[in-house]
Design an enzyme around this catalytic site. Structure first.
Site, PDB file in Angstrom:
ATOM      1  N   GLY A 238     -24.723  47.199   5.098  1.00 12.23           N
ATOM      2  CA  GLY A 238     -24.655  46.666   6.456  1.00 12.23           C
ATOM      3  C   GLY A 238     -24.370  47.772   7.451  1.00 12.23           C
ATOM      4  O   GLY A 238     -24.715  48.927   7.217  1.00 12.23           O
ATOM      5  N   SER A 239     -23.707  47.387   8.533  1.00 11.21           N
ATOM      6  CA  SER A 239     -23.491  48.352   9.616  1.00 11.21           C
ATOM      7  C   SER A 239     -22.354  49.314   9.273  1.00 11.21           C
ATOM      8  O   SER A 239     -21.503  49.031   8.424  1.00 11.21           O
ATOM      9  CB  SER A 239     -23.130  47.603  10.900  1.00 11.21           C
ATOM     10  OG  SER A 239     -21.880  46.957  10.720  1.00 11.21           O
ATOM     11  N   GLY A 243     -18.690  48.877   7.324  1.00 12.43           N
ATOM     12  CA  GLY A 243     -18.230  49.784   6.271  1.00 12.43           C
ATOM     13  C   GLY A 243     -16.884  50.400   6.586  1.00 12.43           C
ATOM     14  O   GLY A 243     -16.059  50.629   5.703  1.00 12.43           O
ATOM     15  N   GLU A 260     -23.524  51.260   1.704  1.00 11.28           N
ATOM     16  CA  GLU A 260     -24.885  51.565   2.171  1.00 11.28           C
ATOM     17  C   GLU A 260     -24.930  51.140   3.624  1.00 11.28           C
ATOM     18  O   GLU A 260     -25.184  49.976   3.932  1.00 11.28           O
ATOM     19  CB  GLU A 260     -25.919  50.755   1.377  1.00 11.28           C
ATOM     20  CG  GLU A 260     -25.976  51.057  -0.101  1.00 11.28           C
ATOM     21  CD  GLU A 260     -26.658  52.381  -0.430  1.00 11.28           C
ATOM     22  OE1 GLU A 260     -27.254  53.009   0.478  1.00 11.28           O
ATOM     23  OE2 GLU A 260     -26.596  52.774  -1.601  1.00 11.28           O
ATOM     24  N   CYS A 294     -32.991  49.898   6.965  1.00 13.33           N
ATOM     25  CA  CYS A 294     -31.997  50.961   7.169  1.00 13.33           C
ATOM     26  C   CYS A 294     -32.687  52.321   7.096  1.00 13.33           C
ATOM     27  O   CYS A 294     -32.168  53.305   7.607  1.00 13.33           O
ATOM     28  CB  CYS A 294     -30.849  50.845   6.187  1.00 13.33           C
ATOM     29  SG  CYS A 294     -31.386  50.734   4.507  1.00 13.33           S
TER      30      CYS A 294
HETATM   31  C1  UN1 Z   1     -32.656  48.604   3.556  1.00  8.18           C
HETATM   32  O1  UN1 Z   1     -33.291  48.632   4.597  1.00  8.18           O
HETATM   33  O2  UN1 Z   1     -31.510  48.067   3.520  1.00  8.18           O
HETATM   34  O3  UN1 Z   1     -36.552  52.512   1.172  1.00  8.18           O
HETATM   35  C2  UN1 Z   1     -33.153  49.116   2.264  1.00  8.18           C
HETATM   36  C3  UN1 Z   1     -36.769  51.419   1.678  1.00  8.18           C
HETATM   37  C4  UN1 Z   1     -36.510  50.207   0.823  1.00  8.18           C
HETATM   38  C5  UN1 Z   1     -35.091  49.801   0.928  1.00  8.18           C
HETATM   39  C6  UN1 Z   1     -34.575  49.592   2.302  1.00  8.18           C
HETATM   40  N1  UN1 Z   1     -36.823  50.541  -0.543  1.00  8.18           N
HETATM   41  O4  UN1 Z   1     -37.187  51.272   2.809  1.00  8.18           O
END
Ligand code: UN1
Length: 506
Positions: A238-239, A243, A260, A294
């Protein structure tokens, strides 16, 4: 019934979760489809008592599961992979309806789940420890990897099910149960996945009850998971703000975290770049998934000599991007998840303008047709420098463009943000590409050459450093975060020499 609800209902029925998706409680979580903003289901949140009980059940499952041989544990994950294969179309469609991803990306998310299951099945026979030379005669050292305990998973709306699977597939073969708090925006895909897990467990036969627990709910439920002494590892996606709260809370009880968090991923385009590749790579990574990965490319750092040409080509490509109903063939950019995401995007664009940015795109589209949904034209913003706004992650399709003259400046710009998830360079100059990958090059957990920043395969470790949180999931040796390591020294001699030559004789 609205179109999105009409499409979701038979899918929920096929997963056997329609009744659960029709909760009547006043505090039920409302799942809406970003496609039209309509409600597609209501899911009852767990009470604190239920949450505690489910965590306890997982703990009890741990005591049994940890002694099941790892390759046999792999068999359960193999069956889960089979269920996912059989349900790929339905689950992919439900992901698209609940998150607004285009069809191919909804299916891709499920494929990512299948891939990690396959990986984990192989891994279940490869949970290797080392043997280590002992300094003492007649001694041997080795390390053993043992199951860790209950793994808590907190996931975000944008990969509502794949993130669970990266954690769950590894956790399960490593001997751990999983307790999952999905995003409150995406409870329906979570119900569907839990149902698939239960099918796999039923086919497996003697899996302990409670190996996978679902905790639908809001922030309070996440907090219970974070604070529970029964949860050995909290894996949270998440954000950075989230975290920053989760990390210290878990640390206070000496639990383990895997974070993450945000990314602010850049692509460097150097003078020797293959521009055809670069344009395709950038457009997918910056505008794909409506900028809501992300790993989305948020910054383009282009050599001054190419800046105008590349801008023209990107603008032409952006102008052709089909924005619209993500379920329709040909659409490449679906909606933002909700109005808050739209408002945050507009605020970032206005702030960038105030800091000297020239904005193209970014406006709302299809408002007549979908008054309750938030479709936008992806934006490109040419910036005079890397301002505060550029250094923040805004979860929307905004590509900030910066120019550089000397290669070292490109690397410095790339690294001069608080986040450290993904990065890429387009260049055919081996000196540059190697420098980019070197110790003093990109500081990100993912550094790519001649491909974009998003769409990583599951075989590598996934994650990043700095404010991205430092966690690694998925492939390579990420499994080690889900196990505890014991160092064993075995004496097979008739003497008892002490290490470091210490003498202690009575
Ligand atoms: C995410 O956006 O939380 O590499 C993960 C990627 C994907 C995973 C994204 N395999 O864009």
């Amino acid at each position: 019934m609205t179109r999105s609800a009409q499409l979701a209902t038979p899918l929920l029925e096929r997963f056997g979760v329609l009744a659960q998706a029709r909760a009547t409680a006043a505090d039920a979580l409302r799942a809406t489809s970003p496609i039209d903003g309509a409600e597609i289901g209501r899911v009852a949140p767990v009470t604190p008592e239920q949450a505690a009980e489910r965590i306890q059940r997982a703990r009890a499952a741990f005591l049994a599961w940890r002694t099941v041989p790892a390759p046999r544990r792999g068999e359960l994950v193999r069956l889960l992979g089979e269920e996912l294969r059989a349900a790929k179309d339905d689950l992919g469609a439900l992901v698209s309806i609940e998150t607004g991803k285009i069809r191919s990306e909804g299916l891709g998310e499920v494929q990512e789940m299948i891939d990690i299951c396959d990986f984990a099945v192989g891994l279940s026979r490869q949970l290797y420890g080392l043997t280590i030379a002992s300094e003492r005669p007649g001694h041997r050292m080795m390390e053993s990897w043992h199951p860790l305990g209950v793994v808590g998973v907190i996931s975000a709306f944008n990969f509502p099910v794949a993130v669970w699977s990266w954690n769950a597939a590894l956790a399960l073969v490593c001997g751990n149960p999983v307790v999952w708090k999905p995003s409150e925006k995406t409870p329906l895909t979570a119900l569907a996945v839990q149902a698939l897990f239960e099918r796999a467990a039923a086919r497996f036969g003697d899996a302990p009850e409670g190996l996978s627990q679902l905790l639908p709910g809001g922030r309070e439920v996440g907090e219970l998971l974070v604070d529970s002494p029964e949860v050995a590892l909290v894996s949270a996606t998440g954000s950075t703000r989230m975290g920053r709260e989760v990390g210290p809370r878990v640390a206070r009880r000496f639990g383990r975290v895997l974070l993450e968090l945000g990314g602010n991923n850049a692509v460097i385009v150097a003078p020797t770049a293959d521009l055809d590749l670069a344009v395709r790579g950038i457009v997918f990574a910056a505008a794909g998934t409506a900028g809501q990965r992300c790993t989305t490319t948020r910054r383009l750092i282009v050599h001054r000599s190419l800046a105008d040409t590349l801008m023209q080509r990107l603008q032409a490509a952006y102008a052709r991007l089909p924005v619209g109903d993500p379920l329709e063939d040909g659409t490449l950019v679906g909606p933002l998840v909700d109005q808050a995401a739209f408002d945050a995007m507009q605020a970032a664009l206005r702030a960038a303008e105030a800091q000297g940015g020239q904005v193209s795109g970014g406006e709302r589209v299809l408002a007549q047709q979908y008054p309750d949904a938030w479709y936008v034209r992806p934006a490109i913003v040419r910036m005079p420098r890397q301002t505060d706004t550029v250094r923040q992650e805004t979860f929307a399709p905004i590509l900030y463009v910066l120019e550089y003259e000397h290669f070292e400046d490109a690397i410095a710009l790339q690294n001069d943000v608080p986040q450290g998830l993904s990065s890429a360079i387009f260049s055919n100059d081996v000196r540059e590409t190697e420098a980019f990958l070197a110790a003093d090059g990109s500081d990100c957990g993912i550094a790519n050459v001649n491909i974009g920043t998003s769409g990583a395969e599951i075989g590598g470790a996934f994650g990043g450093d700095k404010e991205t949180g430092g966690g690694r999931e998925s492939g390579s040796d990420a499994w080690k975060a889900y196990m505890r390591r014991a160092t064993n020294t075995i004496n097979y001699s008739r003497e008892l020499p002490l290490a470091q030559g210490v003498r202690f004789e009575v």
